[in-house]
Design an enzyme around this catalytic site. Structure first.
Site, PDB file in Angstrom:
ATOM      1  N   GLU A 222      -5.229 -20.995  31.291  1.00 15.37           N
ATOM      2  CA  GLU A 222      -5.951 -22.584  31.380  1.00 15.37           C
ATOM      3  C   GLU A 222      -5.422 -23.303  32.494  1.00 15.37           C
ATOM      4  O   GLU A 222      -4.302 -23.096  33.040  1.00 15.37           O
ATOM      5  CB  GLU A 222      -5.888 -23.269  30.241  1.00 15.37           C
ATOM      6  CG  GLU A 222      -4.448 -23.635  29.911  1.00 15.37           C
ATOM      7  CD  GLU A 222      -4.294 -24.245  28.427  1.00 15.37           C
ATOM      8  OE1 GLU A 222      -4.886 -23.839  27.555  1.00 15.37           O
ATOM      9  OE2 GLU A 222      -3.116 -24.887  28.281  1.00 15.37           O
TER      10      GLU A 222
ATOM     11  N   CYS B 155      -3.165 -29.183  36.561  1.00  9.84           N
ATOM     12  CA  CYS B 155      -2.076 -28.709  35.791  1.00  9.84           C
ATOM     13  C   CYS B 155      -2.618 -27.220  35.974  1.00  9.84           C
ATOM     14  O   CYS B 155      -3.574 -26.865  35.469  1.00  9.84           O
ATOM     15  CB  CYS B 155      -2.149 -29.119  34.415  1.00  9.84           C
ATOM     16  SG  CYS B 155      -0.810 -28.212  33.352  1.00  9.84           S
TER      17      CYS B 155
ATOM     18  N   CYS C 117       4.411 -16.165  28.447  1.00  8.27           N
ATOM     19  CA  CYS C 117       5.574 -16.399  28.956  1.00  8.27           C
ATOM     20  C   CYS C 117       6.385 -15.776  28.089  1.00  8.27           C
ATOM     21  O   CYS C 117       6.771 -15.764  26.806  1.00  8.27           O
ATOM     22  CB  CYS C 117       5.688 -18.048  28.860  1.00  8.27           C
ATOM     23  SG  CYS C 117       7.316 -18.666  29.554  1.00  8.27           S
TER      24      CYS C 117
ATOM     25  N   CYS D 229       9.924 -20.339  24.470  1.00 10.34           N
ATOM     26  CA  CYS D 229      10.771 -21.786  23.725  1.00 10.34           C
ATOM     27  C   CYS D 229      10.036 -21.904  22.341  1.00 10.34           C
ATOM     28  O   CYS D 229       8.897 -21.831  22.101  1.00 10.34           O
ATOM     29  CB  CYS D 229      10.362 -22.974  24.628  1.00 10.34           C
ATOM     30  SG  CYS D 229      11.069 -22.827  26.209  1.00 10.34           S
TER      31      CYS D 229
ATOM     32  N   CYS E 115       6.661 -24.257  22.127  1.00 11.55           N
ATOM     33  CA  CYS E 115       5.554 -24.147  22.813  1.00 11.55           C
ATOM     34  C   CYS E 115       4.788 -22.874  22.561  1.00 11.55           C
ATOM     35  O   CYS E 115       5.267 -21.875  22.080  1.00 11.55           O
ATOM     36  CB  CYS E 115       6.328 -23.589  24.256  1.00 11.55           C
ATOM     37  SG  CYS E 115       4.980 -23.158  25.551  1.00 11.55           S
TER      38      CYS E 115
ATOM     39  N   LEU F 173      14.313 -29.858  29.896  1.00 12.32           N
ATOM     40  CA  LEU F 173      15.801 -29.902  29.449  1.00 12.32           C
ATOM     41  C   LEU F 173      15.551 -29.952  27.735  1.00 12.32           C
ATOM     42  O   LEU F 173      16.315 -29.117  27.289  1.00 12.32           O
ATOM     43  CB  LEU F 173      16.384 -31.269  29.725  1.00 12.32           C
ATOM     44  CG  LEU F 173      18.060 -31.407  29.756  1.00 12.32           C
ATOM     45  CD1 LEU F 173      18.763 -30.225  30.453  1.00 12.32           C
ATOM     46  CD2 LEU F 173      18.398 -32.736  30.083  1.00 12.32           C
TER      47      LEU F 173
ATOM     48  N   CYS G 130      -0.343 -27.966  26.971  1.00 12.73           N
ATOM     49  CA  CYS G 130       0.402 -26.448  27.050  1.00 12.73           C
ATOM     50  C   CYS G 130      -0.051 -25.249  26.215  1.00 12.73           C
ATOM     51  O   CYS G 130       0.525 -25.235  24.816  1.00 12.73           O
ATOM     52  CB  CYS G 130       1.866 -26.536  27.126  1.00 12.73           C
ATOM     53  SG  CYS G 130       2.817 -25.327  27.896  1.00 12.73           S
TER      54      CYS G 130
HETATM   55  N1  SAH Z   1       7.582 -22.940  31.967  1.00 16.45           N
HETATM   56  C1  SAH Z   1       7.441 -24.234  32.503  1.00 16.45           C
HETATM   57  C2  SAH Z   1       6.351 -25.056  32.677  1.00 16.45           C
HETATM   58  C3  SAH Z   1       5.174 -24.892  31.890  1.00 16.45           C
HETATM   59  S1  SAH Z   1       5.442 -25.900  30.358  1.00 16.45           S
HETATM   60  C4  SAH Z   1       8.570 -25.182  31.844  1.00 16.45           C
HETATM   61  O1  SAH Z   1       8.850 -25.118  30.564  1.00 16.45           O
HETATM   62  O2  SAH Z   1       8.793 -26.255  32.293  1.00 16.45           O
HETATM   63  C5  SAH Z   1       5.073 -27.471  30.953  1.00 16.45           C
HETATM   64  C6  SAH Z   1       5.785 -28.453  30.005  1.00 16.45           C
HETATM   65  O3  SAH Z   1       5.036 -28.665  28.830  1.00 16.45           O
HETATM   66  C7  SAH Z   1       7.156 -28.152  29.703  1.00 16.45           C
HETATM   67  O4  SAH Z   1       8.100 -29.236  29.834  1.00 16.45           O
HETATM   68  C8  SAH Z   1       7.337 -27.887  28.293  1.00 16.45           C
HETATM   69  O5  SAH Z   1       8.758 -27.961  27.746  1.00 16.45           O
HETATM   70  C9  SAH Z   1       6.230 -28.493  27.665  1.00 16.45           C
HETATM   71  N2  SAH Z   1       5.881 -28.197  26.721  1.00 16.45           N
HETATM   72  C10 SAH Z   1       5.260 -27.068  26.002  1.00 16.45           C
HETATM   73  N3  SAH Z   1       5.035 -27.010  24.704  1.00 16.45           N
HETATM   74  C11 SAH Z   1       4.702 -28.211  24.375  1.00 16.45           C
HETATM   75  C12 SAH Z   1       4.241 -28.766  23.123  1.00 16.45           C
HETATM   76  N4  SAH Z   1       3.469 -28.194  22.168  1.00 16.45           N
HETATM   77  N5  SAH Z   1       4.180 -30.385  23.213  1.00 16.45           N
HETATM   78  C13 SAH Z   1       4.582 -30.865  24.123  1.00 16.45           C
HETATM   79  N6  SAH Z   1       5.300 -30.437  25.274  1.00 16.45           N
HETATM   80  C14 SAH Z   1       5.218 -29.005  25.327  1.00 16.45           C
HETATM   81 FE1  SF4 Z   2       7.306 -20.635  28.702  1.00 23.09          FE
HETATM   82 FE2  SF4 Z   2       6.599 -22.434  27.184  1.00 23.09          FE
HETATM   83 FE3  SF4 Z   2       9.125 -22.437  27.625  1.00 23.09          FE
HETATM   84 FE4  SF4 Z   2       7.493 -23.228  29.587  1.00 23.09          FE
HETATM   85  S1  SF4 Z   2       7.813 -24.256  27.578  1.00 23.09           S
HETATM   86  S2  SF4 Z   2       9.165 -21.755  29.765  1.00 23.09           S
HETATM   87  S3  SF4 Z   2       5.514 -22.146  29.158  1.00 23.09           S
HETATM   88  S4  SF4 Z   2       7.752 -20.879  26.628  1.00 23.09           S
END
Ligand code: SAH
Ligand code: SF4
Length: 369
Positions: free
Chosen positions: A92, A105, A112, A116, A119, A221, A341
């Site tokens: 997306e 964005c 990925c 995380c 996420c 972070l 995201c």
């Molecule tokens: N992989 C990279 C960039 C994509 S995610 C990263 O992790 O930085 C972009 C941002 O969205 C990151 O800061 C991530 O931690 C945040 N993010 C992911 N899932 C989320 C969620 N469910 N709610 C809020 N922020 C989220």
């Molecule tokens: Fe991957 Fe989501 Fe973690 Fe970003 S926040 S590194 S997209 S798993």
């Protein structure tokens, strides 16, 4: 041989390609401007381009966006496109209009591998890296679709954030030419300060980006200590916080901005206690020049996590602000269309292909020392 998508080249790459065709390098600049500044996809349109070159390009090359699966327009003007990248995968891009800027964005991977905890993309697992053409195509398509819609020849997108699906620094080789096209005066001409790579902390690649293409850097972070960050961002086990912050300081030597943005996703009773805010202050103050962006967690069913209440977010922010750290709370935009995201792509994938959900233990809240 398959025809090549010219969206996959930065200007240097396009010049090399033109030379291969026996054409002068400066032709590449003309061609690049037609593609990125005018949004042309038909070589016949490119009236000032030598006919000999147009003839060579036909059949050998094309300029093609990704197929659009869906488009959702939010009440606040946010637009989210879902693109088909084949084999049941979708990525997306989200356009966020504001008074003084238009931000796109952009996604870098289908799925990925970092995984995380909070996420939705991470929960889908990793499918594949996007190509440079697929990354650039998101901007090319969005910019020119928006110009048509707004009936303007002026630039609509002023900022790009690599905050869609995927970890951009785990797709480094395909990412960098796309960034260069964004920055190129003959391409989108975006300022380095207005192109942001967001990373979960791939330390060696932060160092490479500093040398190859320093743009604004955001670092996800999410926790003030290693034991908690190990659980939320598994990559922390490989590159723990101290190494990550050292890489941030090295990056700052060449960064276009004099601070790193730290993103911190606010998870109720996981990482949002005032004591954890104080730990964050101790970790960052006078150690890394930074701003902190608190992101209210965007919940999805499989996460088992809860968004921090506004009161907890505010209390956390107050501790940081009182310590003199510039802190913003991200406005949630496009909530009604799930413009966060990986959310929508996750739903599509649930329907279109069977995938193994990661089985995860609940996060244990680290006790403060
Ligand atoms: N992989 C990279 C960039 C994509 S995610 C990263 O992790 O930085 C972009 C941002 O969205 C990151 O800061 C991530 O931690 C945040 N993010 C992911 N899932 C989320 C969620 N469910 N709610 C809020 N922020 C989220
Ligand atoms: Fe991957 Fe989501 Fe973690 Fe970003 S926040 S590194 S997209 S798993």
């Amino acid at each position: 041989m398959d025809a090549v998508n010219l969206l996959g080249f930065d200007l240097t790459g396009l010049a090399a390609y033109c030379e291969e065709l026996g054409e002068k390098k400066f032709r590449a600049t003309q061609l690049f401007r037609w593609i990125h500044q005018k949004g042309a996809s038909d070589f016949e349109q490119m009236s000032d381009l030598a006919k000999s070159l147009r003839d060579k390009l036909k059949g050998r090359a094309h300029i093609t966006a990704l197929p659009v699966i869906s488009e959702h327009v939010s009440a606040d003007g946010t637009i989210k496109w879902l693109f088909d990248v084949g084999a049941g995968n979708a990525v997306e891009a989200v356009f966020i209009p504001e008074d003084d800027r238009g931000t796109l964005c952009v996604s870098s991977q289908a799925g990925c591998a970092v995984g995380c905890r909070f996420c939705s993309t991470g929960h889908q697992g990793f499918s594949r890296n996007l190509t440079t053409a697929e990354i650039t195509a998101q901007l090319w398509f969005a910019e020119h679709a928006l110009r048509k819609r707004q009936n303007t020849t002026e630039r609509v997108i002023s900022n790009v954030v690599m905050m869609g699906m995927g970890e951009p620094l785990q797709n480094y080789d395909q990412l960098v030419p796309a960034l260069k096209t964004m920055l190129d005066d003959h391409g989108y001409g975006l300022s380095r300060r207005r192109v942001t790579v967001s990373t979960s902390g791939v330390v060696p690649m932060i160092d490479r980006l500093r040398e190859d293409c320093p743009v604004a850097l955001a670092v996800s972070l999410h926790a003030p200590t290693d034991p908690l960050r190990d659980q939320l961002v598994p990559l922390n086990k490989k590159y723990p916080i101290a190494e990550l912050l050292a890489a941030c300081n090295r990056y700052l030597e060449k960064a276009p901005r004099d601070f790193i943005t730290f993103e911190y996703c606010m998870l109720q009773e996981v990482n949002d206690a005032p004591e954890q805010a104080r730990e964050l202050v101790a970790l960052l103050k006078h150690k890394v020049s930074c701003k902190i962006n608190l992101i209210p967690f965007n919940p999805f069913p499989a996460s088992g996590l809860v968004r921090s209440t506004n009161a907890r977010v505010q209390a956390f922010a107050d501790v940081l602000i009182q310590a003199g750290i510039v802190t913003t709370v991200r406005k949630t935009r496009g909530d009604d269309i799930d413009a966060a995201c990986g959310q929508l792509a996750g739903e599509v994938q649930d329907r279109t292909r069977a995938h193994i959900r990661m089985v995860r233990a609940p996060v244990t809240v680290a006790k403060s020392a």
